[in-house]
Enzyme design. Structure first.
Site, PDB file in Angstrom:
ATOM      1  N   PRO A 121       0.833  -1.209   0.000  1.00 21.63           N
ATOM      2  CG  PRO A 121       0.038  -0.982   2.197  1.00 21.63           C
ATOM      3  CD  PRO A 121       0.742  -1.952   1.276  1.00 21.63           C
ATOM      4  CG  ASP A 122      -0.672   4.917  -1.871  1.00 19.79           C
ATOM      5  OD1 ASP A 122      -1.434   4.700  -0.915  1.00 19.79           O
ATOM      6  OD2 ASP A 122      -1.039   5.481  -2.912  1.00 19.79           O
ATOM      7  CG  PHE A 123       3.266   6.187   3.074  1.00 16.91           C
ATOM      8  CD1 PHE A 123       3.489   5.883   4.399  1.00 16.91           C
ATOM      9  CD2 PHE A 123       4.174   5.717   2.129  1.00 16.91           C
ATOM     10  CE1 PHE A 123       4.597   5.137   4.788  1.00 16.91           C
ATOM     11  CE2 PHE A 123       5.274   4.971   2.501  1.00 16.91           C
ATOM     12  CZ  PHE A 123       5.483   4.679   3.827  1.00 16.91           C
ATOM     13  NE  ARG A 124       1.479  12.267   2.496  1.00 21.21           N
ATOM     14  CZ  ARG A 124       2.681  11.808   2.782  1.00 21.21           C
ATOM     15  NH1 ARG A 124       3.182  10.823   2.060  1.00 21.21           N
ATOM     16  NH2 ARG A 124       3.386  12.297   3.759  1.00 21.21           N
ATOM     17  CG  ASP A 197       9.454  -1.149  -1.707  1.00 23.51           C
ATOM     18  OD1 ASP A 197      10.480  -1.195  -2.416  1.00 23.51           O
ATOM     19  OD2 ASP A 197       8.462  -0.469  -2.012  1.00 23.51           O
ATOM     20  CG  HIS A 214      12.074   8.948   2.335  1.00 22.90           C
ATOM     21  ND1 HIS A 214      10.787   9.092   1.857  1.00 22.90           N
ATOM     22  CD2 HIS A 214      12.646  10.185   2.251  1.00 22.90           C
ATOM     23  CE1 HIS A 214      10.591  10.350   1.510  1.00 22.90           C
ATOM     24  NE2 HIS A 214      11.711  11.030   1.731  1.00 22.90           N
TER      25      HIS A 214
END
Length: 368
Positions: A121-124, A197, A214
């Site tokens: 899943p992405d974050f936003r 990831d 990151h």
């Protein structure tokens, strides 16, 4: 008076483009981030709805964007000025120039959107994004799971999430292997990724070409004595839902993922030399909301084409006047990459690479 003139100009441009009846819905003025006044026009054609934006005439021409099946088709109508008399660049143009060896130092910026096709899943994204689904971790607010002060207070939520995201649980997809193919052809100058990831590494992109802005799970550091560890040393504890502890001082060992409140890795500052020499920038699968990564999209020279392969318009593609050499491929990221590979004539080669590398991953999985 101004509205009437703009409306007449847009009607004329729409008729010239579509040669069909066009209904003008509205004209409104807006100002974004103290930028020059824009006029936005909504319209409907037989092909679907869309909008036009006109910026300051000395900087941009009248620019048409037709949204159809979430893909953006663009054209420009010259009104003079800095970029106004230049032809709008297309994906075909970029592909042709790559094939003619005009672009040899390609920089890629990638975000969570290139990993969602792998199941991460992405974050936003509303509803499905990571930040909307963290209730199970019992944290005061979503971002706390990546805040260093909260981690020192309670590391368990992060390691519970890390168990789900840990490298090896997911496989690279078409987008990752497209970047790998850029490297294989000697065209990839560097990829800057927001992802933790490890799928770029798993796709075979060497660490010398990779800036994990990151951070990464590939290495880890004790939060007390600062001893460094290979990421693999933490795997067993993380997969068994344990908090990894340093054998020397018993402090918590944290993967070298960058939390809010921590410094970026030193390799991030390669951008100071990478972006000035880039001759093509490809931005894919990112919301461009997190700084300083987001600002990199504006760090290339104005003469350098930027290809955006993304679900939505983001960052400088939204709040700054469009460049004639911005190419927008909006919608599903993998579909956009597939179109790019097709224009380059690389689809067969890319599919062979995926088949070979997927086979290697299966063999390695069996040996484990």
């Amino acid at each position: 008076m101004m509205t009437s003139v703009i409306s007449d100009q847009f009607r004329m441009l729409l008729h010239r483009k579509f040669k069909s009846t066009t209904k003008l819905l509205s004209v409104r003025k807006l100002k974004v981030c103290n930028a020059p006044l824009y006029s936005e026009v909504a319209y409907v054609t037989p092909k679907g709805p869309g909008f036009l934006q006109q910026g300051k005439e000395e900087y941009v021409g009248l620019r048409l964007k037709l949204w159809h099946n979430r893909r953006c088709f663009s054209t420009s109508h010259s009104v003079g000025g800095k970029d106004g008399d230049k032809k709008q660049q297309t994906l075909e143009d970029v592909a042709r120039l790559i094939k003619h060896n005009e672009y040899r130092r390609i920089v890629v910026m990638a975000g969570a959107g290139i990993s969602t096709p792998s199941g991460i899943p992405d974050f936003r994204s509303p509803g499905s994004g990571l930040y909307d689904n963290l209730q199970q971790y019992d944290i005061p607010y979503p971002e706390a799971i990546f805040e260093i002060n909260y981690f020192h207070h309670n590391p368990k939520p992060f390691f519970a999430l890390a168990k789900e995201l840990y490298p090896g649980n997911y496989k690279p997809n078409y987008a990752h292997y497209f970047i790998r193919l850029l490297h294989d052809k000697g065209l990839l100058h560097r990829i800057y990724t927001q992802n933790i990831d490890g799928l770029e590494r798993l796709a075979g992109i060497p660490s010398t070409k990779l800036v994990e802005a990151h951070g990464t799970f590939a290495t880890a550091t004790c939060t007390v004595c600062r001893t460094s560890y290979p990421g693999e040393d933490l795997r067993a504890d993380i997969l068994e839902s344990k908090v990894p502890k340093c054998p020397t001082c018993k402090g918590v060992i944290k993967p070298d993922v960058v939390f809010f409140g921590e410094e970026l890795p030193q390799c991030f500052f390669l951008y100071l030399t990478d972006f000035p020499v880039a001759d093509l920038l490809v931005v894919m699968g990112t919301s461009l909301e997190v700084e300083p990564f987001a600002s990199l999209a504006g760090a290339v020279r104005n003469s350098v084409p930027r290809v955006l392969i993304n679900r939505d318009l983001v960052g400088p593609f939204v709040y700054r006047a469009p460049r004639h050499n911005d190419v927008l491929e909006l919608g599903d990221v993998v579909s956009g990459v597939d179109r790019f590979a097709d224009k380059l004539g690389w689809k067969e080669e890319l599919n062979k690479l995926i088949a070979v590398e997927t086979g290697k991953l299966k063999i390695n999985k069996k040996e484990e």
